[in-house]
Design an enzyme around this catalytic site. Structure first.
Site, PDB file in Angstrom:
ATOM      1  N   TYR A 145       0.409  -1.307   0.220  1.00  0.00           N
ATOM      2  CA  TYR A 145       0.367  -0.445   0.053  1.00  0.00           C
ATOM      3  C   TYR A 145       1.045   1.055   0.241  1.00  0.00           C
ATOM      4  O   TYR A 145       1.760   1.022   1.200  1.00  0.00           O
ATOM      5  CB  TYR A 145      -0.702  -0.010   1.301  1.00  0.00           C
ATOM      6  CG  TYR A 145      -1.613   1.280   1.629  1.00  0.00           C
ATOM      7  CD1 TYR A 145      -2.960   1.563   0.647  1.00  0.00           C
ATOM      8  CD2 TYR A 145      -1.486   1.959   2.340  1.00  0.00           C
ATOM      9  CE1 TYR A 145      -3.559   2.780   0.889  1.00  0.00           C
ATOM     10  CE2 TYR A 145      -2.164   2.958   2.492  1.00  0.00           C
ATOM     11  CZ  TYR A 145      -3.319   3.233   1.803  1.00  0.00           C
ATOM     12  OH  TYR A 145      -4.131   4.591   1.961  1.00  0.00           O
ATOM     13  N   ASP A 240       9.133   2.723  -0.621  1.00  0.00           N
ATOM     14  CA  ASP A 240       8.378   3.777   0.318  1.00  0.00           C
ATOM     15  C   ASP A 240       8.511   2.974   1.934  1.00  0.00           C
ATOM     16  O   ASP A 240       7.985   1.981   2.646  1.00  0.00           O
ATOM     17  CB  ASP A 240       7.253   2.763   0.015  1.00  0.00           C
ATOM     18  CG  ASP A 240       5.633   3.676   1.243  1.00  0.00           C
ATOM     19  OD1 ASP A 240       6.447   4.386   2.177  1.00  0.00           O
ATOM     20  OD2 ASP A 240       4.615   3.691   0.046  1.00  0.00           O
ATOM     21  N   LYS A 268       5.294   8.779   8.999  1.00  0.00           N
ATOM     22  CA  LYS A 268       5.434   8.666  10.181  1.00  0.00           C
ATOM     23  C   LYS A 268       5.758   9.233  11.228  1.00  0.00           C
ATOM     24  O   LYS A 268       5.519  10.652  11.670  1.00  0.00           O
ATOM     25  CB  LYS A 268       4.868   7.128  10.541  1.00  0.00           C
ATOM     26  CG  LYS A 268       3.629   7.016   9.339  1.00  0.00           C
ATOM     27  CD  LYS A 268       3.589   5.161   9.436  1.00  0.00           C
ATOM     28  CE  LYS A 268       2.526   4.793   8.626  1.00  0.00           C
ATOM     29  NZ  LYS A 268       1.477   5.059   8.780  1.00  0.00           N
TER      30      LYS A 268
END
Length: 431
Positions: A145, A240, A268
């Site tokens: 994702y 990623d 994050k």
């Protein structure tokens, strides 16, 4: 069973004004049944809901809260920053300082651009890969994702997988025509694709350690062949690391493995719990980004001073203390205990872990890719989830999301989690 009436009332209120009552589908409890908890506050390794129930938090806001909640240094930095103003729409030195820290920590990153979310980071990185190479095709891996970018929301993990909507309505077919899908860890498929289309591929994007189909670890052969093929064919390799960056090691998964992608995306942890994202990599590639080059990308809140200050404080704390050794010890203890508990209860499980990331798959076969992850017993997971919740342990509300450790967690916390898991597994084994 704990009283959660105030969360139920809050959810009823939210559903009247917010679609589904939540601002991200990952927060809904659709995969496990029941109603989501509404959180009142966090403290160290714990979350507290509106009814005052305390939970050991294995989600950490889906990754950012590696230092736990309300870490003093992060709070102090954020408060000091907001006293000077919450947003300027102009450069400030905090942006440069955080950029320097990221570049020092991650050897493959020579320049970095900040944005406001992981989705923005991946969207910008693939645009840059296309702009730099002059090619259109992007390769992604099933179950990975990369945010809700139209062209990447195919065979997606995270809540797209949890809710059974790997391809969302509202995305025109043309948006995904230039996205090619492979299986994670499929070396033969990788070779075949590059042999057929290598000169048309702009870039390959992957989670170097997948966390959005549950935790899945890459083989060394897969990683090495991916690097070799992208270099040979002139395609950019994009890691990623929105989830893995500064979590698996200070320099992310690429430091842990000794890899060197062309571009990387972050989020994050680098914002210390505030909205943030970043993409960076080779200087010759990054200099194609406007205003240095022709590839457009902009954002009003990019480099927000409060997020920058919180990120700086977080990364300084991670660098100055041996947290990663602690994570390895606690993670190994947790997985050993969970494995034994499942064996004692006669429940088929696979425990995948790397550093402070882990997933307990309810499956009898090893989980190495999207297809093997999907064989997990999601109904059994849902029962386990609620048994653990009722014992005060807050796990991801999906079989297909990684769980996390945080620095305030101790051996005592881990041992209590193992004991609770043993009790929960025995209950669900009885049907």
């Amino acid at each position: 069973m704990p009283n959660r009436s105030m969360s139920a009332a809050a959810f009823d209120r939210a559903r009247k004004v917010i679609p589904g009552g939540v601002n991200s589908p990952a927060r809904a409890f659709g995969a496990v049944g029941g109603l989501p908890l509404f959180i009142a506050h966090g403290d160290g390794p714990y979350l507290f809901d509106l009814d005052g129930n305390r939970y050991l938090d294995f989600i950490g806001s889906w990754g950012p809260m590696i230092l736990g909640h309300c870490h003093p240094a992060v709070m102090e930095a954020a408060i000091a920053a907001v006293k000077n103003g919450s947003s300027y729409g102009a450069p400030c030195q905090l942006e440069t300082e955080l950029a320097e820290i990221v570049i020092e920590a991650v050897p493959s990153v020579e320049m970095v651009r900040f944005v406001s979310s992981g989705t923005e980071a991946t969207m910008s990185a693939i645009r840059l890969a296309r702009g730099y190479t002059g090619r259109d095709l992007i390769v992604k891996f099933a179950g990975c994702y990369h945010g809700h970018v139209d062209s990447l929301l195919v065979a997606a993990g995270s809540s797209a997988l949890t809710h059974g909507v790997p391809n969302s309505p509202g995305i025109p077919k043309g948006c995904t025509d230039d996205t090619l899908i492979l299986q994670f860890n499929d070396v033969a498929g990788l070779k075949s694709l590059f042999q057929a289309k290598g000169d048309k591929i702009a870039g390959v994007i992957l989670e170097p350690v997948a966390g959005n189909m549950g935790l899945v670890i890459p083989t060394s052969e897969f990683r090495q062949e991916l690097r070799r093929l992208t270099q040979h064919h002139g395609a950019l390799l994009i890691y990623d690391e929105v989830m893995t960056g500064f979590r698996l090691a200070y320099g992310g998964a690429q430091e842990l493995f000794g890899d060197k992608p062309d571009l990387s995306t972050f989020g994050k942890i680098i914002g210390g719990g505030y909205p943030v994202g970043a993409y960076g990599g080779r200087a010759d590639v990054m200099k194609k980004v406007m205003p240095a080059g022709p590839v457009f990308q902009a954002g009003t809140l990019s480099g927000n001073p409060v997020a920058m200050a919180a990120g700086i404080a977080t990364l300084k704390e991670l660098k100055s203390h041996p947290h990663y050794r602690q994570f390895e010890e606690l993670g190994a203890r947790l997985i050993s205990g969970l494995t034994q508990a499942a064996k004692n209860a006669g429940v088929a499980c696979q425990c995948n872990r790397l550093g402070s990331m882990w997933t307990l798959f309810f499956s009898g076969t090893p989980v190495v890719d999207f297809e093997s992850a999907k064989k997990s017993d999601t109904k059994l997971f849902a029962r386990f989830f609620w048994e653990m919740m009722d014992r005060g342990f807050y796990l991801p509300c999906s079989q297909f999301e990684a769980a996390f450790l945080s620095t305030p967690m101790s051996v005592d916390h881990i041992d209590k989690a193992i004991a609770a898991a043993g009790e929960s597994l025995k209950v669900i084994s009885k049907g």
